[in-house]
Design an enzyme around this catalytic site. Structure first.
Site: not given
Ligand code: PNS
Length: 168
Positions: A18, A93, A131
């Site tokens: 991030h 990604r 995350s």
């Protein structure tokens, strides 16, 4: 004209992936709003206040003068319209991200014509990072120092290890 971008996400918690996207967006736009948003499909581990404080620590350490943080209570498209942003910035990604991100980008554009989504390709070293990977590893006491900003490492570790202490 100030070119404002919004960088939305759950940030539960912020990762180095991030932070890389925020840093790069801050070079492309005059102002970047990191927007902590609710994702109806996810249950979060950290409160909005905790997530805000992690992002605040991580971005102020890098002295990113044109980055501010906000919390969204509503629709992203409405927020983008209200602040006069010209772009929604998201990191991409892998191919697996694409369908979901594409769907959100189209939905946001339908809700507000001016909501343009810009995708930045994730740096190679962050391709696998998310995350939820961080939370999995930390909750079993694993090393997450390569995944999250150093200044929030202990806060995140302490909270997640505690959370995973099951009673048998
Ligand atoms: O980090 P995430 O969970 O992939 O980010 C998704 C997020 C929070 C950006 C998305 O769920 C969102 O925009 N939520 C705000 C509410 C909204 O506008 N939902 C409709 C999006 S099409």
């Amino acid at each position: 004209m100030r070119r404002i971008a919004v960088c939305p996400g759950s940030f539960d918690p912020i990762t180095l992936g991030h932070l890389d996207i925020i840093k790069r967006a801050s070079k492309l736009f005059d102002k970047v709003i990191v927007l902590i948003s609710a994702n109806a499909a996810k249950t979060t581990s950290f409160s909005f206040t905790e997530r805000l404080s992690f992002i605040e620590k991580a971005t102020s350490e890098l002295a990113l003068d044109n980055v501010v943080i906000d919390i969204l209570d509503g629709l992203l498209a409405d927020y983008v319209r209200n602040v006069g942003a010209i772009a929604i910035v998201k990191g991409l990604r892998a191919v697996s991200d694409f369908e979901y991100e594409f769907q959100m980008a189209l939905a946001n554009k339908k809700l507000y014509e001016g909501a343009e989504t810009v995708f930045l390709t994730t740096s190679a070293e962050n391709m696998y990072l998310s995350s939820s990977v961080v939370k999995q590893i930390a909750s079993f006491g694993g090393d997450i120092s390569h995944f999250v900003p150093g200044c929030v490492l202990e806060d995140i570790k302490n909270r997640l290890v505690k959370e995973n202490r099951n009673e048998y």
